[in-house]
Write a protein that holds these residues in place. Structure first.
Motif, short mmCIF file in Angstrom:
data_model
loop_
_atom_site.label_atom_id
_atom_site.label_comp_id
_atom_site.label_asym_id
_atom_site.label_seq_id
_atom_site.Cartn_x
_atom_site.Cartn_y
_atom_site.Cartn_z
N GLY A 48 0.82 -1.21 0.00
CA GLY A 48 0.00 0.00 0.00
C GLY A 48 0.85 1.25 0.00
N LEU A 49 0.24 2.36 -0.37
CA LEU A 49 0.91 3.65 -0.30
C LEU A 49 0.66 4.23 1.10
CD1 LEU A 49 -0.12 5.19 -3.74
CD2 LEU A 49 2.06 4.15 -3.14
N SER A 70 -1.84 6.98 1.28
CA SER A 70 -3.15 6.76 0.67
C SER A 70 -4.24 6.84 1.74
CB SER A 70 -3.18 5.38 0.00
OG SER A 70 -4.44 5.11 -0.57
N GLY A 72 4.23 -2.44 -5.46
CA GLY A 72 3.43 -3.59 -5.86
C GLY A 72 4.22 -4.64 -6.61
N ARG A 105 -5.17 -4.17 -2.58
CA ARG A 105 -4.14 -3.21 -2.98
C ARG A 105 -4.70 -1.99 -3.69
NH1 ARG A 105 -1.07 -6.96 -7.51
NH2 ARG A 105 -2.83 -7.24 -8.93
N ARG A 128 -3.96 2.00 -2.40
CA ARG A 128 -3.01 2.67 -3.31
C ARG A 128 -3.74 3.72 -4.14
NH1 ARG A 128 0.32 -1.85 -6.47
NH2 ARG A 128 1.43 0.00 -7.16
N THR A 129 -4.86 4.19 -3.63
CA THR A 129 -5.66 5.14 -4.40
C THR A 129 -5.43 6.56 -3.91
OG1 THR A 129 -7.91 5.74 -5.05
CG2 THR A 129 -7.63 4.88 -2.84
#
Length: 281
Positions: free
Chosen positions: A106-107, A110, A186, A241, A245-246
């Motif tokens: 993940g970010l 995010s 990722g 994910r 990661r959005t």
């Protein structure tokens, strides 16, 4: 002992059904993402909205669409923390507490857009009590990302601290030490999972050539568990994910206006103001 042809046929049919299901899930996810959606879940929600607009949103009718973010446990009603079973984020949190997720792609910054279930219920009731104008559909994002954002690294920190102070236990009753995430990309995560899968399957094939002893059977059972854990990790990364990661933030202006229109007493007891949420608590 040996099993007859009926048992073999049943096992083969179960394996066939699982294979078909996995293929359909993968094909559905690929199709949804090719159209710009995260998965089949969000794609079918969009289908439902388009159908509602075409079949009910015109010709003198009224339409209100409530779009909740990730629905999680209650903030107030029926009591703080209430939830009916494991929902979206809960399996991920519990898998982390059990030590099954050594990493996650993940970010850190995010926004994990979650919302208490009682906020969603209250918003639906308020939207129903304040219907949209004729032929002018209203859309309400019941979300927290705009007014009270929860970054992924923050919820990770809260969960890490909780399971460090209150660890789950393994089958031997020993506390499970939760991993420290470094949030790899990722592609790096995919390569790591793929490498672990290949090594585990190679080890399983090697064990299959050894004499059938108690020790070999114990090794083999442990290897089966390791392969299952790796499969769990792959499933979680594929499923979640996109959500971690959005960079999408949903506009909650209509929701805030609907909340502000409630009487003061109702705002306290049946409101849905995301800014009142203390994420750490």
């Amino acid at each position: 002992g040996k099993e007859g042809p009926q048992a073999v046929a049943k096992a083969a049919e179960a394996a066939r059904i699982k294979w078909v299901t996995d293929e359909l899930v993968d094909a559905g996810r690929t199709r949804a993402q090719s159209l710009g959606w995260t998965d089949v879940y969000t794609l079918t929600k969009a289908f439902a909205e388009r159908a509602a607009e075409e079949l009910w949103g015109e010709n003198g009718h009224r339409l209100s669409v409530v779009r909740p973010a990730i629905i999680e446990s209650a903030l107030q009603h029926p009591y703080p923390g209430w939830i009916d079973g494991f929902k979206v984020a809960d399996p991920l949190i519990m898998a982390y507490g059990r030590g099954l997720l050594p990493e996650f792609p993940g970010l850190p910054d995010s926004i994990l857009d979650v919302i208490p279930v009682d906020f969603v219920v209250n918003a639906i009731i308020a939207a129903a009590a304040n219907p949209a104008k004729i032929n002018e559909p209203e859309y309400y994002h019941v979300a927290s990302g705009s007014s009270n954002p929860l970054p992924f690294h923050e919820i990770y920190g809260f969960v890490n601290r909780y399971f460090t102070e209150h660890p789950l236990t393994d089958k031997q009753g020993k506390p499970i030490k939760v991993p420290t995430w470094e949030f790899p990309g990722g592609n790096k995560m995919e390569k790591s999972v793929l490498r672990k899968e290949r090594l585990a399957k190679a080890a399983e094939r090697w064990l299959g050539r050894l004499p059938d002893t108690d020790r070999v059977r114990a090794w083999h059972n442990q290897m089966i568990k390791n392969i299952a854990d790796i499969g769990t990790l792959r499933n979680f990364t594929q499923l979640y994910r996109v959500y971690v990661r959005t960079e999408i933030i949903f506009d909650d202006a209509n929701l805030r206006a609907l909340h502000d229109a409630l009487p003061a007493a109702a705002q306290q007891d049946r409101g849905f103001d995301p800014t009142t949420i203390d994420w750490e608590d």
